[in-house]
Every structure is written in structure tokens, then in C-alpha cells.
Design an enzyme around this catalytic site. Structure first.
Site, mmCIF file in Angstrom:
data_model
loop_
_atom_site.group_PDB
_atom_site.id
_atom_site.type_symbol
_atom_site.label_atom_id
_atom_site.label_comp_id
_atom_site.label_asym_id
_atom_site.label_seq_id
_atom_site.Cartn_x
_atom_site.Cartn_y
_atom_site.Cartn_z
ATOM 1 N N GLY A 19 49.036 49.878 46.702
ATOM 2 C CA GLY A 19 48.186 51.001 46.332
ATOM 3 C C GLY A 19 46.732 50.757 46.647
ATOM 4 O O GLY A 19 46.045 51.624 47.204
ATOM 5 N N TYR A 150 66.496 46.507 39.333
ATOM 6 C CA TYR A 150 65.391 46.933 40.189
ATOM 7 C C TYR A 150 65.916 47.754 41.366
ATOM 8 O O TYR A 150 65.387 48.824 41.678
ATOM 9 C CB TYR A 150 64.623 45.708 40.679
#
Length: 247
Positions: A19, A150
Site C-alpha cells: 500500500g 489465509y
């Protein structure tokens, strides 16, 4: 550069890793970004680095109240936006037999519920022609040990890319997914003992067809492509893994 001048982008999980690197790329090319994260210190550092083209907002991707507040903040700061990179996520390593309910619930809350409702709340603010990029993982398709939960969270996100792409098509919004493989992003250091990190990285690089780990810059460039350049692409998954899941 002003390639993305006047573009306005929201990046969840934007204070570190994929990000933050995407925010660096976009602001360097003229865009304005709003980044989120849970760690105020990391957010402050990211905001200081990115400069005046960035807004940093503390927000928990697992909290619907925080997501609602985020939508209000985005509306106040930007009005409409040109794209969303729903990137906030965590990893979790545990063998199937030892996986605990609290880890299971946290992974699904952040990795799966988070991007779904973030996209839902922010989609009304995305201008026609805009895009959404979801962060999934090659673990969505590979049976990797220690990553059963996950991988399942990321498989759900891959499914979201298809279904949301179909539902948002009438609004002129494209939805795609970026699927990282072994990337040197720093996430291993957050989820593994220090002595295991370098050993794991060396093993991952040795098993990869390209013989190395990827970089966060390679993910950022893939995200920028999906947000702005892939104008005839929706519902797709762009795998960035050195060929590990393909060859």
C-alpha cells in the site's frame, strides 16, 4: 511526472508494504491519495514521507463502523474518487491441526470482510471509468502448508473480484485483483520469529522460477496498471509471482 494529475485514490493498508509503495508511485506521478492503517505511528511516518498529496486516516478494516467513517472522510476530502486499492490485510501461519478460532476469525474479518465492505461503502464515490483493485494472493490457488486459513480468505477475495466486477459494471467501474507471490514486503518479519525470516526468504527465492523474491515496486506498478491502464479488463487476476504458480 504528472501522469496521474487530478486522480484521487484510496488505499487501505497504505502505511506499509504494498500500500505504501503504491502511494509513493501514485503521488510521485501527480495523484492525491488517502491511505489508511491501524498503527498511528506508521501512518504519521507515511504521511510525512508522502507529503501534501496524501491524507492519512486511522481505520480498522475489520470494523464496519470504521469503514462507514472512512467513507464519510473520503467524501469530505475528495468528493468522488477515481479508484480504490483495497489492500489492508494480515498473514497468519499455523498448521491445520493447531489453527485457533481467534486467528481464523481475525484473518477472515480483516482479509475478507474488510475489502468487501470497503468496496461496498466506497463504490458510490467512484466516478464512472474508475477502478477497484483487491489484494489477493497466489495462496488462493495453491495448497500451501501453514496457510490454510489465509489461503481461504484470499480465495474469497478472488471470487469477490469476479462478482463485484459483474455487479459494478453498469456503473462503469472495473474490479480486478492483484495476486502477489513471494514478495519482499516486510510482512514475514511481522508474523514469524526473526531467526526464521531470512531462512524462509532464501527458501522461497530458491524455489521460484526467477530465483528471487519480488519487490513492492513490482506490485505497485501492477496496481497502477489495473487502476488506470487496463481499461478493457474487469474481473481478472494479475499474478505477480515470478512464475511460481504458473510454471
Amino acid at each position: 511526472m504528472s501522469e496521474y494529475a487530478d486522480k484521487k485514490i484510496v488505499i487501505t493498508g497504505g502505511s506499509t508494504g504494498f500500500g505504501l509503495e503504491t502511494a509513493r508511485l501514485l503521488t510521485a506521478r501527480g495523484a492525491r491519495v488517502l491511505i489508511t492503517g491501524r498503527d498511528q505511528g506508521a501512518l504519521d511516518a507515511a504521511r510525512a514521507e508522502l507529503g501534501d498529496r496524501a491524507v492519512a486516516v486511522r481505520s480498522d478494516a475489520s470494523s464496519l463502523a470504521d469503514i462507514d467513517a472512512l467513507a464519510d472522510r473520503v467524501r469530505a476530502e475528495f468528493g468522488t474518487i477515481d479508484g480504490l486499492f483495497a489492500n489492508a490485510g494480515i498473514n497468519g501461519f499455523a498448521p491445520f491441526e493447531a489453527t485457533q478460532e481467534d486467528m481464523f476469525d481475525e484473518l477472515f474479518a480483516i482479509n475478507t470482510k474488510g475489502p468487501y465492505f470497503t468496496a461496498q461503502k466506497l463504490a458510490p464515490l467512484i466516478a464512472p471509468g474508475g477502478g477497484v483493485v483487491l489484494t489477493t494472493s497466489v495462496a488462493n490457488a495453491l495448497g500451501l502448508p501453514m496457510l490454510s486459513t489465509y489461503g481461504a480468505t484470499k480465495a474469497a477475495v478472488r471470487s469477490f473480484a469476479r462478482s463485484l466486477a459483474r455487479e459494478l459494471l453498469p456503473r462503469g467501474i472495473r474490479v480486478n485483483a492483484v495476486s502477489p507471490g513471494p514478495i519482499d514486503s516486510g510482512i514475514l518479519a511481522k508474523s514469524m520469529p526473526p531467526e526464521a525470516v531470512e531462512q524462509t526468504k532464501a527458501q522461497m527465492a530458491g524455489e521460484n522460477p526467477m530465483g528471487r523474491l519480488g519487490t513492492v515496486d513490482e506490485i505497485a506498478r501492477a496496481v497502477a496498471f489495473l487502476l488506470f491502464e487496463a481499461t478493457y479488463t474487469t474481473g481478472a487476476e494479475l499474478v505477480v509471482d515470478g512464475g511460481g504458480s504458473q510454471l
